[in-house]
Design a protein around this motif. Structure first.
Motif, PDB file in Angstrom:
ATOM      1  N   ASN A 190      52.835 -38.942  65.892  1.00 62.45           N
ATOM      2  CA  ASN A 190      53.640 -38.942  67.109  1.00 62.45           C
ATOM      3  C   ASN A 190      54.888 -39.801  66.956  1.00 62.45           C
ATOM      4  O   ASN A 190      55.388 -40.366  67.931  1.00 62.45           O
ATOM      5  CB  ASN A 190      52.811 -39.432  68.296  1.00 62.45           C
ATOM      6  CG  ASN A 190      52.230 -40.820  68.055  1.00 62.45           C
ATOM      7  OD1 ASN A 190      52.404 -41.396  66.983  1.00 62.45           O
ATOM      8  ND2 ASN A 190      51.535 -41.372  69.052  1.00 62.45           N
TER       9      ASN A 190
ATOM     10  N   SER B 143      57.970 -39.125  69.190  1.00 62.32           N
ATOM     11  CA  SER B 143      57.418 -38.105  70.082  1.00 62.32           C
ATOM     12  C   SER B 143      56.467 -38.774  71.059  1.00 62.32           C
ATOM     13  O   SER B 143      55.842 -39.802  70.749  1.00 62.32           O
ATOM     14  CB  SER B 143      56.690 -37.023  69.290  1.00 62.32           C
ATOM     15  OG  SER B 143      56.022 -36.119  70.147  1.00 62.32           O
TER      16      SER B 143
ATOM     17  N   HIS C 200      57.693 -35.448  63.074  1.00 60.42           N
ATOM     18  CA  HIS C 200      56.791 -36.289  63.877  1.00 60.42           C
ATOM     19  C   HIS C 200      55.491 -36.628  63.135  1.00 60.42           C
ATOM     20  O   HIS C 200      54.455 -36.864  63.761  1.00 60.42           O
ATOM     21  CB  HIS C 200      56.444 -35.614  65.217  1.00 60.42           C
ATOM     22  CG  HIS C 200      57.642 -35.233  66.023  1.00 60.42           C
ATOM     23  ND1 HIS C 200      58.684 -36.088  66.267  1.00 60.42           N
ATOM     24  CD2 HIS C 200      57.965 -34.058  66.634  1.00 60.42           C
ATOM     25  CE1 HIS C 200      59.600 -35.480  67.008  1.00 60.42           C
ATOM     26  NE2 HIS C 200      59.187 -34.238  67.228  1.00 60.42           N
TER      27      HIS C 200
ATOM     28  N   GLY D 181      61.421 -38.309  63.690  1.00 64.02           N
ATOM     29  CA  GLY D 181      60.367 -39.184  63.188  1.00 64.02           C
ATOM     30  C   GLY D 181      60.254 -39.084  61.679  1.00 64.02           C
ATOM     31  O   GLY D 181      61.255 -38.940  60.964  1.00 64.02           O
TER      32      GLY D 181
END
Length: 337
Positions: free
Chosen positions: A307, A310, A284, A267
């Protein structure tokens, strides 16, 4: 007459008794003197023992000189796996577009010229690429190299019937030197006239493995509890629970070598290089607050938990030693219970 003889015999017996007593006393005195305790002088000596100093620590693990790009590799992942700044890696290999590398490409993993070891003896030189030793060749009739202190006139022998060449030392540029008798005054005068010796420039100390490279003061990068621990097979760091927008802090001081989304599965990612040994990665995130090349201090807010890539909001935190993932829980301080 008989009385006189008896008296003389008595005196002889008494004299014999006295003599025996005298010799007995003398013998006892001698025995007592021999039996008296006598201590020989003792000199304490210190026995030299071998030194118990610890042997020198072995040198740190060296990264390979080259790496062959495999399918699925990116310049960012290769740099992370080897503890490098991807921009330095690109510069060493003359790569203008980090996304343009292809499988099979061989990358240099060290700065140019770093792989050359000490020069061999005898004036031999080693080419950094071909690793071919070049020995100096002596050709008959060539001019022999001499030190500056040698007499230049001894290097060339004049041929018969020819005038020897004039050298610079034959030219008189000043009056003949005069020898002075030794005295304190003459010595002081010579010292004042002598040119001052040039002061050598201080050489900066070279960094070594012991100059704090393995000493990093770590702190926790986030305040949440640990969701998943380190595993060499499945998890290269630790996952820390959090809410979207919670702060992410630099675990130690260093320089940001990556800030972006170029590594699949991480991410929005921040990578900080702390020294020549350690990197830390923060994945993330929902928002990145630092840029590449920026210096950060321990505890500085560098991102916000998110997130990205994730299934839940968390911080994936890694510590890498020479590019190899290590368990962060062995480096982070204990949390109060």
């Amino acid at each position: 007459m008989a009385r006189r003889r008896a008296f003389c015999a008595f005196e002889r017996r008494q004299a014999v008794k006295l003599a025996r007593i005298f010799f007995a006393v003398l013998a006892c005195a001698s025995l007592a003197g021999c039996a008296a305790s006598y201590r020989a002088p003792v000199v304490e000596r210190t026995v030299a023992r071998p030194s118990t100093a610890k042997p020198a620590a072995p040198p740190a693990e060296q990264r390979p000189e080259s790496y062959t790009v495999k399918r699925g590799d990116t310049l960012y992942s290769i740099a992370l796996d080897n503890g490098l700044d991807y921009r330095e890696l690109a510069a060493w290999n003359n790569i203008s577009d980090p996304a343009a590398i292809k499988a099979g490409l061989v990358l240099r993993m060290r700065p140019p010229g770093q792989a050359v070891a000490a020069q061999p003896e005898g004036g031999a030189q080693v080419h950094p690429e071909a690793r071919v030793q070049v020995q100096p060749v002596t050709v008959p009739g060539s001019v022999e190299a001499r030190s500056l202190g040698a007499d230049p006139r001894a290097a060339v022998e004049p041929r018969a019937g020819t005038e020897p060449p004039r050298v610079a030392s034959d030219l008189k540029t000043g009056p003949k030197a005069m020898k002075l008798p030794y005295s304190e005054e003459n010595l002081a005068m010579l010292l004042r006239q002598a040119p001052a010796a040039p002061t050598p420039e201080p050489v900066p100390p070279q960094p070594s493995a012991e100059d704090g490279q393995d000493t990093v003061a770590w702190i926790w990068p986030a305040a949440g509890r640990v969701l998943a621990g380190f595993s060499e097979a499945t998890n290269k760091g630790v996952d820390i629970l959090g809410k979207i927008g919670d702060p992410v802090f630099a675990s130690a001081s260093g320089r940001v070598v990556y800030s972006g989304t170029g590594l699949r599965g991480y991410g929005k990612l921040v990578i900080i290089k702390h020294n020549q040994t350690y990197l830390s990665a923060y994945a993330h995130n929902s928002n990145l607050l630092v840029k590449e090349g920026q210096n950060v201090v321990r505890g500085q807010k560098i991102a916000e938990i998110g997130n990205t890539d994730s299934s839940q909001a968390k911080l994936h935190f890694e510590i890498r030693r020479l590019g190899k993932p290590v368990d962060p829980l062995k480096f982070l301080p204990d949390r109060p219970s």
